[in-house]
Design a protein around this motif. Structure first.
Motif, short mmCIF file in Angstrom:
data_model
loop_
_atom_site.label_atom_id
_atom_site.label_comp_id
_atom_site.label_asym_id
_atom_site.label_seq_id
_atom_site.Cartn_x
_atom_site.Cartn_y
_atom_site.Cartn_z
N SER A 251 -12.97 2.38 89.88
CA SER A 251 -11.78 1.54 89.88
C SER A 251 -12.00 0.31 89.02
O SER A 251 -11.39 -0.72 89.22
N ARG B 246 0.56 -15.51 92.84
CA ARG B 246 -0.86 -15.17 92.95
C ARG B 246 -1.62 -16.34 92.37
O ARG B 246 -1.50 -16.64 91.18
N GLN C 23 -6.97 -11.93 100.38
CA GLN C 23 -7.36 -10.90 99.42
C GLN C 23 -8.85 -11.03 99.14
O GLN C 23 -9.43 -12.10 99.34
N PRO D 42 -1.59 -5.90 92.92
CA PRO D 42 -1.39 -5.54 91.51
C PRO D 42 -2.74 -5.27 90.83
O PRO D 42 -3.70 -5.99 91.06
N THR E 49 -6.46 -3.48 98.36
CA THR E 49 -6.15 -2.72 97.15
C THR E 49 -7.13 -1.57 96.95
O THR E 49 -6.75 -0.40 97.01
N ARG E 50 -8.41 -1.90 96.79
CA ARG E 50 -9.36 -0.80 96.60
C ARG E 50 -9.40 0.09 97.84
O ARG E 50 -9.59 1.31 97.73
N SER F 28 -12.04 -7.96 98.65
CA SER F 28 -12.98 -7.07 99.35
C SER F 28 -12.66 -6.95 100.83
O SER F 28 -13.57 -6.92 101.66
C1 LIG Z 1 -8.55 -1.10 89.04
C2 LIG Z 1 -8.36 -2.56 89.23
C3 LIG Z 1 -7.86 -3.30 88.18
C4 LIG Z 1 -7.62 -4.66 88.35
N1 LIG Z 1 -7.09 -5.36 87.32
C5 LIG Z 1 -6.85 -6.67 87.47
C6 LIG Z 1 -6.32 -7.43 86.40
O1 LIG Z 1 -6.06 -6.92 85.32
N2 LIG Z 1 -6.11 -8.76 86.59
C7 LIG Z 1 -6.41 -9.36 87.80
O2 LIG Z 1 -6.21 -10.57 87.94
N3 LIG Z 1 -6.91 -8.66 88.83
C8 LIG Z 1 -7.14 -7.35 88.69
N4 LIG Z 1 -7.66 -6.65 89.73
C9 LIG Z 1 -7.94 -7.34 90.99
C10 LIG Z 1 -6.95 -6.99 92.10
O3 LIG Z 1 -5.70 -7.54 91.87
C11 LIG Z 1 -7.49 -7.50 93.43
O4 LIG Z 1 -7.54 -8.90 93.35
C12 LIG Z 1 -8.86 -6.96 93.69
O5 LIG Z 1 -8.83 -5.56 93.62
C13 LIG Z 1 -9.46 -7.42 95.01
O6 LIG Z 1 -8.81 -6.87 96.07
P1 LIG Z 1 -9.46 -5.64 96.87
O7 LIG Z 1 -10.83 -6.09 97.25
O8 LIG Z 1 -8.53 -5.43 98.02
O9 LIG Z 1 -9.50 -4.49 95.95
C14 LIG Z 1 -7.92 -5.29 89.58
C15 LIG Z 1 -8.43 -4.53 90.62
C16 LIG Z 1 -8.66 -3.18 90.46
C17 LIG Z 1 -9.22 -2.41 91.62
#
Ligand SMILES: Cc1cc2nc3c(=O)[nH]c(=O)nc-3n(C[C@H](O)[C@H](O)[C@H](O)COP(=O)(O)O)c2cc1C
Ligand code: SF4
Length: 666
Positions: A368, A229, A313, A40, A337-338, A315
């Motif tokens: 992002s 979460r 989860q 999310p 996610t990213r 990075s």
């Molecule tokens: C564009 C973007 C917006 C995000 N917004 C939120 C948020 O509003 N609240 C939150 O708890 N995490 C937010 N996250 C964190 C993601 O839920 C996730 O924990 C984070 O991207 C790390 O995972 P990754 O390394 O696979 O990207 C956001 C991440 C991205 C990339």
């Protein structure tokens, strides 16, 4: 710390044999087709406070690309919560959720709706009412003091979770995820940092969450998925949730709901003082949460007879590391996610046995990171169409009339233009004046924390070769060699200098210093950084690590001012201080001489002589438009310029314009 390097053979997804990431994951009575989750996140794709057609297309693209589970952008469960302009509100999301489900379920993905409330971490700007929180702890970033929630407020929010969950399930979602992560009211109740109540909600800080979980499970029934979460390390050991406490906490919560335990628990970290720690940039090792996840999973699996799945989860951007997390018992699934913002086809490429063709996420957070004052929509550095699925048509289609194309310049814009043109069937050759392809990105990748940028240009170069582009290096093209269709991507050049350069002064550009730090004269260095972006700061870190006395000066009130947009402002300032870099904010650079530099305070006009051996100018660059001007009179050439040679900007614009120029060929 876990790194993708040095993993065992079994973790290499490029090896033949089964890939655990691609195995189905049983969750309750449902099954996710793969173990890779699109987590999310805020997108700014909303229409008002609803899930929009842009959202639907964004999620559908990841479902087509093979994501096992898609968790939609968090919806606020109660109208007291309006944390950003386009934050979805659950009571306005039913139709949007139904459309997301219709678009994604046919691809096999499970769809969960993320539900939450930002509590004291929100803002009263949009709601025009007070913030709600367990206690009157001022918000660290906005400094707003929230209202202490009355028992009836608490009851309303719990009811809000139930209503939102019902709406999501009626819309066809496979389940819901309750946010008790870094940015949530639920975590604020769980944590001693933010819950200082002396009533029942403070005596048992888990009560709020356990009541929500029980009520939501009751509302959705046993056949739908209940996910949580959970912030398992608030990075605030004096009062917050610690990694030592988290396994017990998670195991207890997993079995709590009376009518059936959780189905999925995702381990995250971060809290009010460490929001940027949830999705840090390249200065933090990949997979930084994996050992925490391992400890939590062990306890949760044992407490639930292996019933509850745990997702890792943080990075996780390399499939080898993700695979290792599964095979080594760290997690049952991984959020990437990213990684899937950067390449929507990540799972499909993995399934096709082509992991090397996955466009790498550089962990730059450049596109992002959506919560800044421009209110930008989510996108990706390497894929500018990400987040713009309803606006930009797929480009991998054959051109009606293939042409011969010459691309001049092998930076990201030129490589992307060549790659896309070749995919579309044009015959492409690309000239690069230097030895290597990648342009300024190769230089920027020499900055500490920015090394992953090199992966992106490595990928572009490799894809060009695979698509049949003729790549010619060490060749500076002359206008006489050009005819027909030409795309110019020749980058930028040194900009104007607004200070006096006295005889004997040593001045270098940031590009020269990053590329060849060993060639700087011995002695102290002043970095002049009127931009405040990543380059000046990265250079300061690089030189300080080499033992150089480093000074950095900027007209801004804070060093690295623009890093706020990628979430790196505070971490960067901490790193600079820890590295012993001398910071000179609010300065104008007046002159540089053989003795050093003259700085002037912008507000007091007080002058300061800084004895440094060399000045490194990290200021604005100008377009390199000489070749374009030479071509103006050559009528046989149809030239188009992209990227920095139009106006120096970021990698994103170079790639976007390179792609558009290739598409415009027809
Ligand atoms: C564009 C973007 C917006 C995000 N917004 C939120 C948020 O509003 N609240 C939150 O708890 N995490 C937010 N996250 C964190 C993601 O839920 C996730 O924990 C984070 O991207 C790390 O995972 P990754 O390394 O696979 O990207 C956001 C991440 C991205 C990339
Ligand atoms: S902008 Fe950077 S961090 Fe974000 S998806 Fe693209 S490469 Fe990854």
């Amino acid at each position: 710390m876990v790194t993708p390097e040095g993993l065992g053979e079994s973790a290499q997804v490029s090896q033949s044999g089964g890939v655990k990431l691609l195995e189905p994951l049983n969750l309750g009575v449902l099954q996710a087709p793969t173990r890779i989750i699109f987590g999310p996140h805020e997108t700014n794709l909303g229409s008002g406070r609803s899930i929009s057609a842009d959202h639907v297309a964004y999620y559908q693209r990841r479902a087509v690309g093979g994501a096992g589970i898609i968790i939609t952008e968090e919806a606020s469960v109660h109208e007291s919560d309006w944390p950003y302009e386009r934050a979805p509100l659950a009571v306005q999301c039913a139709q949007g959720w139904a459309e997301v489900v219709a678009a994604c379920s046919c691809e096999g993905s499970l769809v969960l709706a993320a539900l939450g409330h930002a509590g004291g971490q929100g803002t009263s700007h949009w709601s025009q009412r007070e913030l709600w929180a367990p206690s009157r702890v001022p918000e660290v970033n906005s400094r707003e003091v929230p209202k202490w929630m009355e028992p009836e407020d608490i009851a309303q929010v719990i009811d809000g979770f139930v209503l939102a969950a019902r709406l999501a399930i009626e819309a066809g979602c496979d389940g819901v995820e309750i946010n008790a992560g870094q940015y949530s009211l639920v975590r604020q109740f769980l944590s001693g940092l933010t819950n200082q109540r002396t009533d029942e909600w403070g005596e048992d800080r888990r009560l709020f969450l356990t009541q929500i979980l029980t009520a939501v499970r009751g509302a959705i029934g046993a056949k739908k998925l209940l996910a949580l979460r959970l912030a398992c390390d608030e990075l605030a050991p004096w009062a917050g949730i610690t990694p030592e406490q988290a396994p017990d906490l998670a195991a207890e919560l997993a079995v709590q709901p009376e009518q059936g335990p959780l189905d999925l628990l995702t381990v995250v970290r971060g809290s009010i003082y460490s929001v940027s720690a949830t999705r840090p940039g390249g200065h933090t090792p990949t997979g930084f949460n994996l050992e925490l996840s391992r400890a939590v999973r062990a306890q949760v699996r044992s407490a639930t007879n292996d019933r509850v799945a745990v997702a890792a989860q943080g990075s996780i951007v390399d499939v080898d590391q993700a695979e290792w997390a599964l095979t080594d018992g760290i997690a049952d699934a991984v959020e990437m996610t990213r990684a899937q913002i950067s390449d929507a086809d990540l799972v499909a490429k993995l399934s096709a046995g082509q992991p090397s063709r996955i466009r790498p996420c550089t962990l730059s957070n450049q596109r992002s990171q959506v919560r800044d004052n421009r209110n930008p929509r989510v996108s990706a550095l390497g894929d500018p169409f990400s987040g713009y699925e309803t606006k930009d048509a797929p480009y991998a289609t054959a051109a009606a009339h293939p042409v011969e194309l010459t691309v001049v310049g092998g930076g990201p814009g030129g490589l992307e233009a060549a790659r896309v043109a070749a995919i579309r069937g044009h015959q492409v050759r690309l000239f690069e004046a230097s030895e290597t392809f990648g342009g300024m990105v190769r230089v920027a990748a020499k900055g500490p924390g920015w090394e992953r940028l090199a992966l992106l240009v490595d990928w572009l170069e490799a894809e060009c070769r695979l698509e049949g582009v003729e790549l010619i290096n060490n060749h500076r093209v002359t206008p006489a060699e050009l005819a027909g269709h030409v795309i110019l991507a020749v980058g930028g050049r040194q900009g104007l200098r607004g200070y006096e350069e006295q005889p004997g002064s040593e001045v270098r550009t940031a590009v020269e210093a990053l590329d060849h730090p060993e060639s700087l004269p011995e002695g102290a260095v002043l970095i002049w950084d009127p931009i405040g972006g990543p380059i000046g700061v990265a250079l300061a870190e690089l030189l300080a690590a080499r033992g150089v006395e480093v000074h950095i000066a900027t007209p801004d009130n804070i060093i690295g001012n623009e890093l706020a947009r990628s979430g790196d402002l505070a971490p960067a300032n901490a790193r600079l201080l820890q590295a012993g870099v001398h910071m000179h904010p609010r300065m104008l650079l007046r002159a540089v001489s053989a003795q050093g530099a003259t700085l002037e305070d912008r507000f007091s006009a007080q002058k300061q002589e800084l004895p440094v051996a060399v000045l490194v100018d990290a200021g604005h660059r100008l377009p390199n438009d000489a070749l374009e001007q030479d071509l103006v009179d050559i009528s046989l050439v149809q030239a188009c310029s992209v990227g920095d040679c139009v106006a120096p900007r970021s990698i994103y614009e170079a790639i976007l314009e390179g792609r558009r120029a290739a598409i415009a060929l027809g």
